[in-house]
Design an enzyme around this catalytic site. Structure first.
Site, PDB file in Angstrom:
ATOM      1  N   MET A 234      65.541  59.093 -13.498  1.00  0.00           N
ATOM      2  CA  MET A 234      65.408  59.653 -12.540  1.00  0.00           C
ATOM      3  C   MET A 234      63.796  60.004 -12.211  1.00  0.00           C
ATOM      4  O   MET A 234      63.244  60.809 -12.778  1.00  0.00           O
ATOM      5  CB  MET A 234      66.187  60.938 -12.002  1.00  0.00           C
TER       6      MET A 234
ATOM      7  N   CYS B 235      66.102  51.014  -6.866  1.00  0.00           N
ATOM      8  CA  CYS B 235      65.453  52.152  -6.126  1.00  0.00           C
ATOM      9  C   CYS B 235      65.803  51.671  -4.881  1.00  0.00           C
ATOM     10  O   CYS B 235      65.222  50.495  -4.237  1.00  0.00           O
ATOM     11  CB  CYS B 235      63.993  52.391  -6.472  1.00  0.00           C
TER      12      CYS B 235
ATOM     13  N   LYS C 159      68.469  47.396 -14.530  1.00  0.00           N
ATOM     14  CA  LYS C 159      69.028  48.238 -13.860  1.00  0.00           C
ATOM     15  C   LYS C 159      68.921  47.908 -12.248  1.00  0.00           C
ATOM     16  O   LYS C 159      68.063  47.891 -11.785  1.00  0.00           O
ATOM     17  CB  LYS C 159      68.480  49.826 -13.898  1.00  0.00           C
TER      18      LYS C 159
ATOM     19  N   GLY D  53      73.238  60.652 -13.873  1.00  0.00           N
ATOM     20  CA  GLY D  53      72.037  61.014 -13.346  1.00  0.00           C
ATOM     21  C   GLY D  53      71.988  62.498 -12.855  1.00  0.00           C
ATOM     22  O   GLY D  53      71.827  63.377 -13.462  1.00  0.00           O
TER      23      GLY D  53
HETATM   24  C1  FMN Z   1      65.779  62.085  -7.679  1.00  0.00           C
HETATM   25  C2  FMN Z   1      66.024  60.702  -8.227  1.00  0.00           C
HETATM   26  C3  FMN Z   1      65.080  59.842  -8.816  1.00  0.00           C
HETATM   27  C4  FMN Z   1      65.603  58.265  -9.239  1.00  0.00           C
HETATM   28  N1  FMN Z   1      64.663  57.784  -9.809  1.00  0.00           N
HETATM   29  C5  FMN Z   1      64.992  56.544 -10.294  1.00  0.00           C
HETATM   30  C6  FMN Z   1      64.181  55.660 -11.106  1.00  0.00           C
HETATM   31  O1  FMN Z   1      63.001  56.115 -11.328  1.00  0.00           O
HETATM   32  N2  FMN Z   1      64.666  54.669 -11.601  1.00  0.00           N
HETATM   33  C7  FMN Z   1      65.988  54.087 -11.378  1.00  0.00           C
HETATM   34  O2  FMN Z   1      66.147  53.049 -11.798  1.00  0.00           O
HETATM   35  N3  FMN Z   1      66.667  55.044 -10.761  1.00  0.00           N
HETATM   36  C8  FMN Z   1      66.391  56.150 -10.311  1.00  0.00           C
HETATM   37  N4  FMN Z   1      67.225  56.770  -9.398  1.00  0.00           N
HETATM   38  C9  FMN Z   1      68.653  56.479  -9.519  1.00  0.00           C
HETATM   39  C10 FMN Z   1      69.545  57.011 -10.804  1.00  0.00           C
HETATM   40  O3  FMN Z   1      68.978  56.343 -11.773  1.00  0.00           O
HETATM   41  C11 FMN Z   1      70.936  56.612 -10.425  1.00  0.00           C
HETATM   42  O4  FMN Z   1      71.360  55.153 -10.251  1.00  0.00           O
HETATM   43  C12 FMN Z   1      71.740  57.340  -9.313  1.00  0.00           C
HETATM   44  O5  FMN Z   1      71.076  58.410  -9.222  1.00  0.00           O
HETATM   45  C13 FMN Z   1      73.141  57.229  -9.304  1.00  0.00           C
HETATM   46  O6  FMN Z   1      73.820  58.002 -10.399  1.00  0.00           O
HETATM   47  P1  FMN Z   1      74.213  59.554 -10.545  1.00  0.00           P
HETATM   48  O7  FMN Z   1      75.242  59.585  -9.213  1.00  0.00           O
HETATM   49  O8  FMN Z   1      74.795  59.742 -11.879  1.00  0.00           O
HETATM   50  O9  FMN Z   1      72.928  60.372 -10.173  1.00  0.00           O
HETATM   51  C14 FMN Z   1      66.936  58.057  -9.155  1.00  0.00           C
HETATM   52  C15 FMN Z   1      67.853  59.177  -8.665  1.00  0.00           C
HETATM   53  C16 FMN Z   1      67.489  60.302  -8.165  1.00  0.00           C
HETATM   54  C17 FMN Z   1      68.538  61.198  -7.733  1.00  0.00           C
END
Ligand code: FMN
Length: 328
Positions: free
Chosen positions: A18, A101, A140, A225
Site C-alpha cells: 500500500m 492499481c 499482482k 491490506g
Molecule cells: C492506500 C492504499 C495504497 C495502495 N497501494 C498499492 C500499491 O502500491 N501497489 C499495489 O499493488 N496495490 C496497492 N493497493 C491495493 C492493496 O494492495 C490491496 O490490493 C487492496 O487494498 C485490497 O486489499 P484489502 O481489502 O486487504 O485492503 C493500495 C491500497 C490502498 C488502500
C-alpha cells in the site's frame, strides 16, 4: 507455505503493498508480528524519478528481513525491464509487477490495472521483465477492467506462460476502485486455470474470513491490506487460527502501547524529526480508530510537531487507559 525459487513464505500470509502505508518501518513490524512476506510500496519504473526523496525512501531496505520484494509499476516493457534490473542490482530478491492499481495514471502513464484491457501488451511486459532478470518475478492484479470484462483467468494464464512465478489477485475490478465487496469466485476460477502459487486478496479482515477465502478459492496464500492498518497483530491472529482453528488472544494493553511506541521510534528514525511525527499521525489514527477516547485527544495530539513530545503523549494516553481499564 509457499515456495518461490529458493525463498519460502511461512505463514502464507502477506502484507498487501500500500503506497504511503507499507513503508519499511511498517513492513518490519508486520514481519515481526507474523506476516510471511511484505512487498514494498510500488516504485516507479521511470529512471528519471529515481532520485526523488520519495523513491529513495521506498528503495531503502536496510535491516529488513529478506526476501526483499520490490514492486514496480509502469506500462512500457523496456522501461519496466530496466527497472527490474536496476532493483535486482540494488538488493531486490524478487520483483513484483503492479497491475492492480486502479488510478488512471500511475507515475504519469497508464499503468496499474489500466493495462488489463490490453492483453498483448500485458504479455509483452511480463515476458520482457521475466527475461531481463534472473530472480523470480511475480504479478499482482485485479479481476479485470470491469464486471463485464473480467479477464483475470486469461491474464493468469498469460502470466504463467510468461514465466511469472506467483499470482496475487484482488477480487475487485478496476472500475470498482475500492467500492462494493471483493468477490472470490473469479479467484477460484483462476485456481483451476494455473499451477503457479496463487494469493487471494480483498476485504480479508478477520481469521474467519481468511479461512473462508482460502477454502472458497483454493488459493495457496492470502494478502491483507487495510485490515492491518493500526492492527499489525492480525497476521499472527490469522496464522494461529488457520493452523489450530482457535482464536489467539488479542494483544494486551501493555503490548499495544509498546508496539505503537516502537513503531513511532522507527518512523522518526526512517523519516527524520520533521516528517516522522507527521507520517506517524495516520498510523496513530488507525491504532486508535476503535477507541472512543480518541476524539478527546486527537486535536492536541495531531498538533504536536516534536517527536519526543508525540511519543510521550501517546505513552501517557495509553498508560492512563490501562489504569482506567484496571480500575473499571
Ligand atoms: C492506500 C492504499 C495504497 C495502495 N497501494 C498499492 C500499491 O502500491 N501497489 C499495489 O499493488 N496495490 C496497492 N493497493 C491495493 C492493496 O494492495 C490491496 O490490493 C487492496 O487494498 C485490497 O486489499 P484489502 O481489502 O486487504 O485492503 C493500495 C491500497 C490502498 C488502500
Amino acid at each position: 507455505m509457499i515456495r518461490l525459487g529458493k525463498h519460502t513464505f511461512t505463514p502464507p500470509l502477506a502484507l498487501a503493498p500500500m503506497a504511503g502505508v507499507t513503508d519499511r518501518p511498517f513492513r518490519q513490524l508486520c514481519r515481526k508480528l507474523g506476516a510471511g512476506w511484505t512487498p514494498s510500496e510500488m516504485v516507479t519504473s521511470q529512471a528519471s524519478l529515481r532520485n526523488s526523496r520519495k523513491t529513495r525512501l521506498r528503495m531503502d531496505h536496510r535491516g529488513e528481513p529478506g526476501p526483499i520484494i520490490v514492486q514496480i509499476a509502469g506500462a512500457d516493457p523496456a522501461q519496466l525491464a530496466e527497472a527490474a534490473q536496476f532493483n535486482a542490482e540494488h538488493g531486490a530478491d524478487i520483483i513484483d509487477i503492479n497491475m492492480g492499481c486502479p488510478a488512471k495514471k500511475v507515475c504519469n502513464v497508464a499503468a496499474g490495472s489500466a493495462l488489463l484491457s490490453d492483453e498483448p501488451l500485458v504479455s509483452r511486459i511480463l515476458t520482457t521483465v521475466v527475461n531481463a532478470v534472473d530472480i523470480p518475478v511475480t504479478l499482482k492484479t485485479r479481476t479485470g477492467p470491469s464486471a463485464d470484462t473480467r479477464n483475470a483467468v486469461r491474464i493468469a494464464q498469460l502470466a504463467e506462460d510468461s514465466g511469472i512465478q506467483m499470482f496475487a489477485l484482488h477480487g475487485r475490478t478496476r472500475d470498482q476502485l475500492y467500492k462494493g465487496h471483493a468477490e472470490y469466485d473469479t479467484i477460484a476460477s483462476v485456481r483451476r486455470a494455473i499451477d503457479i502459487p496463487l494469493v487471494a486478496n480483498g476485504d480479508i479482515d478477520s481469521p474467519e474470513r481468511a479461512r473462508q477465502v482460502l477454502d472458497h478459492t483454493g488459493a495457496d496464500g492470502l494478502m491483507i491490506g487495510r485490515a492491518a492498518q493500526g492492527n499489525p497483530w492480525i497476521f499472527r491472529e490469522v496464522a494461529h487460527f488457520l493452523e489450530t482453528g482457535k482464536h489467539l488472544a488479542p494483544p494486551n494493553p501493555d503490548e499495544v502501547r509498546l508496539t505503537l511506541l516502537e513503531h513511532l521510534t522507527a518512523l522518526y528514525e526512517f523519516y527524520g524529526e520533521v516528517m516522522g511525527p507527521r507520517i506517524a499521525r495516520k498510523h496513530i489514527g488507525w491504532y486508535f480508530k476503535t477507541r472512543s477516547d480518541f476524539k478527546r485527544h486527537k486535536k492536541t495530539l495531531f498538533a504536536i510537531e516534536c517527536p519526543q513530545q508525540q511519543y510521550n503523549a501517546i505513552d501517557a494516553i495509553l498508560r492512563n487507559t490501562q489504569h482506567e481499564e484496571l480500575a473499571a
